[in-house]
Design a protein around this motif. Structure first.
Motif, short mmCIF file in Angstrom:
data_model
loop_
_atom_site.label_atom_id
_atom_site.label_comp_id
_atom_site.label_asym_id
_atom_site.label_seq_id
_atom_site.Cartn_x
_atom_site.Cartn_y
_atom_site.Cartn_z
N ALA A 264 0.76 -1.27 0.13
CA ALA A 264 0.01 0.08 0.07
C ALA A 264 0.89 1.23 -0.12
O ALA A 264 0.36 2.23 -0.41
N ASP A 265 2.10 1.20 0.46
CA ASP A 265 2.93 2.11 0.45
C ASP A 265 3.88 2.35 -0.94
O ASP A 265 4.50 3.48 -0.91
N GLY A 266 3.67 1.70 -1.74
CA GLY A 266 4.26 1.61 -3.12
C GLY A 266 5.53 1.05 -3.08
O GLY A 266 6.25 1.51 -4.19
N MET A 267 5.77 0.21 -2.17
CA MET A 267 7.29 -0.38 -2.20
C MET A 267 7.04 -1.67 -2.98
O MET A 267 5.99 -2.41 -2.87
N LEU A 268 8.12 -1.85 -3.90
CA LEU A 268 8.31 -3.32 -4.83
C LEU A 268 8.23 -4.35 -3.72
O LEU A 268 9.53 -4.62 -3.06
N THR A 269 7.61 -5.50 -3.75
CA THR A 269 7.49 -6.58 -2.96
C THR A 269 7.81 -7.84 -3.65
O THR A 269 8.11 -9.08 -3.16
N TYR A 270 7.76 -7.64 -5.19
CA TYR A 270 7.89 -8.91 -6.18
C TYR A 270 8.22 -8.24 -7.42
O TYR A 270 7.46 -7.46 -8.00
N ILE A 271 9.22 -8.89 -8.21
CA ILE A 271 9.44 -8.53 -9.61
C ILE A 271 9.78 -9.84 -10.23
O ILE A 271 10.40 -10.58 -9.79
N SER A 272 9.27 -9.67 -11.51
CA SER A 272 9.50 -11.06 -12.28
C SER A 272 10.85 -11.10 -12.62
O SER A 272 11.51 -10.02 -12.90
N PRO A 273 11.46 -12.38 -12.95
CA PRO A 273 12.89 -12.50 -13.44
C PRO A 273 13.40 -11.76 -14.67
O PRO A 273 14.52 -11.62 -14.80
N ASN A 274 12.29 -11.29 -15.42
CA ASN A 274 12.75 -10.55 -16.80
C ASN A 274 13.05 -9.09 -16.61
O ASN A 274 13.16 -8.73 -17.68
N TRP A 275 12.78 -8.77 -15.31
CA TRP A 275 13.03 -7.32 -15.17
C TRP A 275 14.51 -6.81 -15.66
O TRP A 275 14.70 -5.59 -16.30
N PRO A 276 15.58 -7.52 -15.03
CA PRO A 276 16.82 -7.01 -15.45
C PRO A 276 16.92 -7.02 -17.15
O PRO A 276 17.73 -6.27 -17.59
N ARG A 277 16.20 -8.23 -17.79
CA ARG A 277 16.30 -7.98 -19.38
C ARG A 277 15.69 -6.83 -19.85
O ARG A 277 16.05 -6.24 -21.10
N ILE A 278 14.65 -6.37 -19.37
CA ILE A 278 13.73 -5.33 -19.94
C ILE A 278 14.17 -3.87 -19.26
O ILE A 278 14.36 -3.15 -20.33
N LEU A 279 14.56 -3.73 -18.18
CA LEU A 279 14.83 -2.59 -17.70
C LEU A 279 16.46 -2.32 -17.14
O LEU A 279 16.70 -1.21 -16.60
N GLY A 280 17.16 -3.55 -17.25
CA GLY A 280 18.53 -3.36 -16.80
C GLY A 280 18.81 -3.61 -15.37
O GLY A 280 20.02 -3.64 -15.20
N HIS A 281 18.07 -3.36 -14.32
CA HIS A 281 18.44 -3.21 -13.15
C HIS A 281 18.55 -4.77 -12.79
O HIS A 281 17.71 -5.58 -13.02
N GLU A 282 19.41 -5.05 -11.58
CA GLU A 282 19.42 -6.46 -11.12
C GLU A 282 18.22 -6.32 -9.89
O GLU A 282 17.78 -5.44 -9.73
N VAL A 283 17.96 -7.87 -9.93
CA VAL A 283 16.67 -7.70 -9.04
C VAL A 283 16.79 -7.44 -7.61
O VAL A 283 16.01 -6.78 -6.99
N ASN A 284 18.07 -7.61 -7.02
CA ASN A 284 18.41 -7.07 -5.72
C ASN A 284 18.34 -5.61 -5.66
O ASN A 284 18.61 -5.17 -4.52
N GLU A 285 18.70 -4.81 -6.75
CA GLU A 285 18.48 -3.58 -6.74
C GLU A 285 17.25 -2.73 -6.68
O GLU A 285 16.91 -1.64 -6.40
N VAL A 286 16.09 -3.66 -7.13
CA VAL A 286 14.85 -3.16 -6.96
C VAL A 286 13.81 -3.55 -6.01
O VAL A 286 13.29 -2.77 -5.41
N LEU A 287 14.05 -4.80 -5.51
CA LEU A 287 13.22 -5.45 -4.33
C LEU A 287 13.53 -4.24 -3.25
O LEU A 287 14.62 -4.17 -2.76
N GLY A 288 12.22 -4.16 -2.65
CA GLY A 288 12.07 -3.40 -1.22
C GLY A 288 12.25 -1.76 -1.52
O GLY A 288 12.27 -1.04 -0.63
#
Length: 544
Positions: A264-288
């Motif tokens: 509800a606060d807008g924090m990313l709690t899950y991202i699919s594994p294709n995020w790095p391929r599409i947007l370039g960030h590593e998963v651990n850079e995005v979660l949380g």
């Protein structure tokens, strides 16, 4: 009234007759529809046609003479000053004994998107269409993109010949809803967006998303311009997400779209594994992290409200488009189809979004828009865009100057070296004119070797003449082209608003008359229209 005269006077088609019985005479008579369409003046001479067709008078008069002398039908396109109306003019010869006349009829055109854009539009994943609904309840496609055959197995020709080759393939369970929604869109003239099932000609079912904009036609019918896309894969994915966690993971990890969840606060709690391929960030850079770290600042508030509505209503909120930043710094356009994730008690525990990259579509839309508003050769504003901006400028008030610019001796360039060199010259001339104008001014090409310019900012006549003189001087300098140096010049007519004219059509006419005076006085000069100018004799001021 004689029946034939009544048919002429009461016809809804704009008609006029040019009598040619007497030598060199041109008596013009028009019916009510023509007088209303073009703004008839109380004059039955050839000057009436000049007033009705200020931008095409030479072509119209030439066609009248050709029709009478050659006794053949003549057809040409004519436009009005604001370029918002385009007509086909058909001229037919009439001879009965000693009586000779030319009979004219105007037919307004509804132009399709244009074959020149077909190749561009074919790059979109779906297809563009125009669908017409008549007052009698008849459906008809006036334009269908080439990809319709790939999606449904129906050719463009079949769809244009009979709309039911497509419409009849709507799933029976969705047909009533689709038609009802379309009729409501026609009634309210509001944009529509629908998702429904359709069948391929070979029986395969697919999901379609259609977005369109309705427009009321003069006869009361409705024309939709829209875009249809195959969303079968997306719908299948959305349905599968309601199944088991294992099935969820399989589809998510294989999807081409990013799937993510937010609290509800807008924090990313899950991202699919294709995020790095599409947007370039590593998963651990995005979660949380908060969603704001990738969202464009201008889109942040709209996305926040969208997510809040999902939590408040516990219902999907449709599509939202926004910009996200790739790890390399590039801004990409995405859309999200957001929905709530519920616990067993029906409470919203998370926001789930399916994010799809639509940057190519946005870029295509901008390219299509640019093509629609600019001359393809010189990249200057075209007739429609220029006169649209002129209309806006006149409505805003203030002083401005309108320049009608015609290149001198351009035809001999084409005749001697060919159209390729002529095109090269036009592009070079356009660049020179654009370089001589201020940022607040605008120059456009309206056809052939004819250009127009708008000088704003409370311009005075001395300023306008100075700019026109600079343009004359610049265009008189030889052009270094592939064939060598090529020399032309320009005749420029200048008219001021509101000094010379209080409305757009009169302003254009004044500048046109001044330009022809510049031609008559030897070319390569700029002439300021004078209020005492009558068309044949005029008091003018020259920069020469």
């Amino acid at each position: 009234m004689h029946p034939y005269r009544a048919l002429f006077e009461q016809s809804s088609t704009p008609l006029f007759v040019v009598e040619r019985s007497a030598h060199e005479a041109m008596n013009v008579y028009a019916n009510a529809a023509f007088r209303h369409a073009v703004g008839w003046v109380d004059d039955n001479s050839d000057m009436a046609l000049a007033s009705c067709f200020p931008l095409d008078v030479n072509n119209v008069l030439a066609a009248v003479y050709a029709c009478d002398q050659q006794q053949t039908v003549q057809e040409l396109m004519v436009t009005w000053a604001d370029a918002s109306r385009r007509w086909q003019l058909q001229l037919s010869p009439v001879v009965e004994g000693e009586y000779r006349a030319v009979y004219g009829a105007l037919h307004e055109l509804v132009l399709p998107f244009g074959e020149s854009l077909d190749a561009l539009l074919s790059q979109l994943p779906g297809f563009i269409y125009q669908l017409h609904y008549s007052l009698s309840g008849h459906w008809r496609y006036t334009y269908v993109g080439q990809r319709v055959e790939e999606m449904f197995g129906v050719s463009v020709e079949e769809a244009l010949a009979d709309a039911q080759t497509l419409l009849a393939n709507i799933h029976p369970g969705d047909r009533d809803t689709v038609i009802a929604s379309s009729l409501e869109s026609a009634r309210t003239l509001t944009p529509g967006k629908q998702e429904f099932r359709m069948f391929h000609r070979h029986g395969e079912m697919l999901w379609v998303e259609a977005s369109d904009q309705p427009r009321r036609e003069p006869d009361g019918s409705v024309l939709w311009t829209g875009y249809a896309n195959d969303i079968t894969q997306r719908k299948a994915l959305e349905a599968a997400l309601k199944s088991s966690e294992q099935r969820f993971r399989q589809l998510v990890e294989q999807a081409n779209d990013i799937i993510y969840t937010l609290d509800a606060d807008g924090m990313l709690t899950y991202i699919s594994p294709n995020w790095p391929r599409i947007l370039g960030h590593e998963v651990n850079e995005v979660l949380g992290r908060h969603m704001s770290f990738v969202l464009h600042p201008e889109d942040l508030e709209a996305c926040r409200r969208y997510i809040e509505n999902v939590f408040v209503t516990a219902e999907p909120q449709g599509l939202i488009e926004y910009r996200v930043q790739h790890a390399n710094g590039e801004w990409r356009w995405h859309f999200t189809n957001g929905a709530p994730l519920l616990d067993e008690q029906g409470n919203v525990i998370s926001f789930m979004g399916i994010s799809h990259d639509i940057t190519p579509r946005h870029e295509m839309e901008q390219r299509v828009l640019h093509l629609a508003q600019h001359d393809t050769l010189t990249d200057l504003p075209n007739r429609a865009m220029f006169f649209g901006e002129l209309t806006k400028a006149l409505r805003s008030g203030g002083q401005l100057a309108f320049l009608f610019i015609d290149l001198d001796n351009f035809k001999p360039v084409n005749d001697r070296w060919g159209h390729a060199v002529g095109d090269q010259l036009l592009k070079a001339a356009a660049q020179r004119m654009r370089a001589r104008l201020r940022g607040t001014d605008m120059v456009g090409r309206i056809g052939g070797d004819e250009f127009v310019a708008l000088l704003g900012g409370s311009v005075m006549k001395e300023d306008a003449l100075a700019v026109a003189h600079q343009l004359c001087s610049a265009l008189a300098v030889p052009f270094a082209l592939l064939v060598g140096e090529v020399c032309v010049s320009a005749s420029i007519g200048v008219a001021l608003f509101p000094l010379h004219a209080k409305d757009e059509a009169t302003l254009i006419h004044c500048a046109d008359q001044a330009m022809y005076r510049a031609k008559a006085e030897g070319r390569n000069r700029a002439i300021l229209y004078s209020a005492c100018e009558s068309g044949k004799t005029a008091g003018v001021a020259s920069t020469d």
